[in-house]
Scaffold this motif. Sequence first.
Motif, PDB file in Angstrom:
ATOM      1  N   LEU A 157      13.362 -26.768  38.685  1.00 61.17           N
ATOM      2  CA  LEU A 157      12.943 -28.060  39.247  1.00 61.17           C
ATOM      3  C   LEU A 157      12.650 -27.958  40.750  1.00 61.17           C
ATOM      4  O   LEU A 157      11.810 -28.688  41.261  1.00 61.17           O
ATOM      5  CB  LEU A 157      14.008 -29.131  38.979  1.00 61.17           C
ATOM      6  CG  LEU A 157      14.045 -29.653  37.532  1.00 61.17           C
ATOM      7  CD1 LEU A 157      15.107 -30.739  37.372  1.00 61.17           C
ATOM      8  CD2 LEU A 157      12.687 -30.198  37.100  1.00 61.17           C
ATOM      9  N   ALA A 158      13.351 -27.036  41.438  1.00 59.45           N
ATOM     10  CA  ALA A 158      13.067 -26.840  42.877  1.00 59.45           C
ATOM     11  C   ALA A 158      11.638 -26.332  43.034  1.00 59.45           C
ATOM     12  O   ALA A 158      10.895 -26.776  43.921  1.00 59.45           O
ATOM     13  CB  ALA A 158      14.052 -25.852  43.477  1.00 59.45           C
ATOM     14  N   GLY A 164      18.318 -22.490  37.242  1.00 64.37           N
ATOM     15  CA  GLY A 164      18.686 -23.552  38.195  1.00 64.37           C
ATOM     16  C   GLY A 164      17.690 -23.669  39.330  1.00 64.37           C
ATOM     17  O   GLY A 164      17.919 -24.386  40.292  1.00 64.37           O
ATOM     18  N   LEU A 165      16.574 -22.955  39.214  1.00 63.25           N
ATOM     19  CA  LEU A 165      15.555 -23.007  40.279  1.00 63.25           C
ATOM     20  C   LEU A 165      14.284 -23.710  39.817  1.00 63.25           C
ATOM     21  O   LEU A 165      13.420 -24.045  40.626  1.00 63.25           O
ATOM     22  CB  LEU A 165      15.186 -21.585  40.732  1.00 63.25           C
ATOM     23  CG  LEU A 165      16.256 -20.832  41.509  1.00 63.25           C
ATOM     24  CD1 LEU A 165      15.857 -19.373  41.655  1.00 63.25           C
ATOM     25  CD2 LEU A 165      16.443 -21.441  42.888  1.00 63.25           C
ATOM     26  N   ARG A 225      15.014 -27.800  26.068  1.00 65.27           N
ATOM     27  CA  ARG A 225      16.312 -27.146  26.207  1.00 65.27           C
ATOM     28  C   ARG A 225      17.474 -28.145  26.227  1.00 65.27           C
ATOM     29  O   ARG A 225      18.519 -27.914  25.656  1.00 65.27           O
ATOM     30  CB  ARG A 225      16.316 -26.326  27.501  1.00 65.27           C
ATOM     31  CG  ARG A 225      17.454 -25.345  27.549  1.00 65.27           C
ATOM     32  CD  ARG A 225      17.468 -24.594  28.843  1.00 65.27           C
ATOM     33  NE  ARG A 225      16.226 -23.856  29.079  1.00 65.27           N
ATOM     34  CZ  ARG A 225      15.903 -23.349  30.259  1.00 65.27           C
ATOM     35  NH1 ARG A 225      16.703 -23.533  31.295  1.00 65.27           N
ATOM     36  NH2 ARG A 225      14.806 -22.685  30.414  1.00 65.27           N
ATOM     37  N   GLY A 267      20.422 -36.339  28.821  1.00 62.49           N
ATOM     38  CA  GLY A 267      20.334 -37.099  30.080  1.00 62.49           C
ATOM     39  C   GLY A 267      21.087 -36.435  31.221  1.00 62.49           C
ATOM     40  O   GLY A 267      21.767 -35.416  31.046  1.00 62.49           O
ATOM     41  N   PHE A 307      20.921 -25.809  41.340  1.00 61.41           N
ATOM     42  CA  PHE A 307      21.789 -26.903  40.910  1.00 61.41           C
ATOM     43  C   PHE A 307      21.723 -27.049  39.390  1.00 61.41           C
ATOM     44  O   PHE A 307      20.651 -27.065  38.796  1.00 61.41           O
ATOM     45  CB  PHE A 307      21.366 -28.222  41.570  1.00 61.41           C
ATOM     46  CG  PHE A 307      22.216 -29.370  41.119  1.00 61.41           C
ATOM     47  CD1 PHE A 307      23.433 -29.630  41.728  1.00 61.41           C
ATOM     48  CD2 PHE A 307      21.835 -30.146  40.018  1.00 61.41           C
ATOM     49  CE1 PHE A 307      24.246 -30.662  41.279  1.00 61.41           C
ATOM     50  CE2 PHE A 307      22.643 -31.182  39.578  1.00 61.41           C
ATOM     51  CZ  PHE A 307      23.846 -31.430  40.204  1.00 61.41           C
ATOM     52  N   PHE A 353      10.442 -37.468  33.502  1.00 64.29           N
ATOM     53  CA  PHE A 353       9.889 -36.998  34.783  1.00 64.29           C
ATOM     54  C   PHE A 353       8.469 -37.523  34.889  1.00 64.29           C
ATOM     55  O   PHE A 353       7.731 -37.534  33.904  1.00 64.29           O
ATOM     56  CB  PHE A 353       9.873 -35.471  34.832  1.00 64.29           C
ATOM     57  CG  PHE A 353      11.243 -34.874  35.014  1.00 64.29           C
ATOM     58  CD1 PHE A 353      11.770 -34.678  36.280  1.00 64.29           C
ATOM     59  CD2 PHE A 353      12.020 -34.516  33.910  1.00 64.29           C
ATOM     60  CE1 PHE A 353      13.032 -34.142  36.453  1.00 64.29           C
ATOM     61  CE2 PHE A 353      13.292 -33.979  34.075  1.00 64.29           C
ATOM     62  CZ  PHE A 353      13.800 -33.778  35.347  1.00 64.29           C
TER      63      PHE A 353
END
Length: 498
Positions: A456-457, A453-454, A396, A425, A439, A482
């Motif tokens: 990676l959490a 926005g959730l 994405r 980046g 975030f 990662f």
Amino acid sequence: MTSLFKTFYGKISLIFLGLLFLLGTVQIIISVQSSLNFVCETDQTINRDLAQNLAGEFQPFLQDTIDYAAIENIIHNLMVMNPRVEIYLTDARGNLEVFFADPEKIKLKTINTIPIKAFLQKKDKKAFPIMGDDPKTEDRKKVFSAAEIQLRPGEKGYLYIILGSELYDNAISGVGGSYILSTTAFTFGVILIFGGILGSVLFFNLTKRLRHMTHVVKEFEKGNYEQRIELSSNDEVGQLSNAFNRMAEKINLSMDELRKNDSLRRELIANISHDLRSPLASIQGYIETILMKDESMSPGQRRKFLETVLTSVTNLNLLVMELFELSKLDAMQTKPQPEPFSIAELLQDVVLKFQPQAENKQINLITKIPTKLPMVIGDIGMMDRVLSNLIDNAIRYTELNGKVVISLSENDNKVNVKVSDTGEGIPEEDLPFIFGRLFRVEKSRSKNSGGSGLGLAIVKKIIEAHNSTITVKSELNIGTTFLFTLDKYQISPVKVKV
Ligand code: ADP
């Protein structure tokens, strides 16, 4: 005053004074008793041979018959000369034969001869005082001197002399005014006063630290959380103070944590409301337009509007599902079900799933898998979710014609999983926050790309539930990587019974 005795200081001072008083009283009783014993012992030792010496005086009057008048006369004379003694003549069984006293005053007609025999046998004065019967009283014993005497021809008897009777009586009855008692009582009084003052000062100092502790704890209770107890020693009070200080430290840390969590929760709710409001507003807007322009709208336009509504609903659905998933992970309701599996195979499946998406953006999706890679241990479903999220993000946030490389490698007892892209980046200042909830580096990004926005959490939570960590490295316009590790599956050796 009464409130003083309710304090710890008051109580221990009172107990101390009570004990001092009790010990002092016992000391007085013992001192008086041992002094009296000493007087008796000395009296008996000094007058040990008195009866023997006097026996000769009586012998001339003890021939065929006893000359009572003459003997009573001698006794009378002796008792006048020495009023401290009382003289009796008894037969061998202790029956009184001659005495000089008002017969009514004589309470015992027979005295016990066992102490007399003991007295006559004892060469060793350490056995003194030996107490014998006093014919004038029924219960009180007194020191005496005794000697054997020829009472009648062929019949022995005893000369029995009660010693210091007056002295003894005075010592007992007049004990209140005696020198021994007053001296001991005076010493005791001095000890009580000085001991009391000294004890009170010492206890006051000892309990000072407890009062300080109480003050600090009360201040803490009032909300003065920075208050700590000064440590001056490592005794029990010192250890208690230390324990309180550590507890206060922990409470402060927990409160900080709670405050932080609280502000995070508020922020999250604000973000969720915002994220829900935008798609809901857009859905409402499009539906209102469709309803208003129902007649004038071409079927193509209507379809386009409905497709936009569907996208918003899909995004909303995704957001709600991910929120739910995260809250279950938070509450530990979803726990990993670890099992051995091939991470290489799982990766190939996930990559296959994202191939069309990558091709759409002409992104080169590459996997680097060593030929003999061991199995790992973990929850397959959760790992699928992690790999999908990372690869999805990589595609994405990578421009057309970019490259996404997923490589697996092994070291020690771990397998490393690395997802790298040549995308836009992440700014360095945003890196610490990307695993946070809702975030996004740019708000506009999510609208274009549809991310909640959730992701990676959720990834971080899953990796942590596998007792591992995930790290990220990124350079703007160069790419992002990662990295996380998984435990290798170790086959435990099977013990064979021989
Ligand atoms: P989202 O659903 O918005 O992708 P994530 O939690 O998965 O949410 O990611 C958080 C943010 O981190 C993203 O909005 C994006 O700004 C940034 N991010 C994640 N992965 C990458 C990546 N590979 N390249 C650049 N930015 C990324």
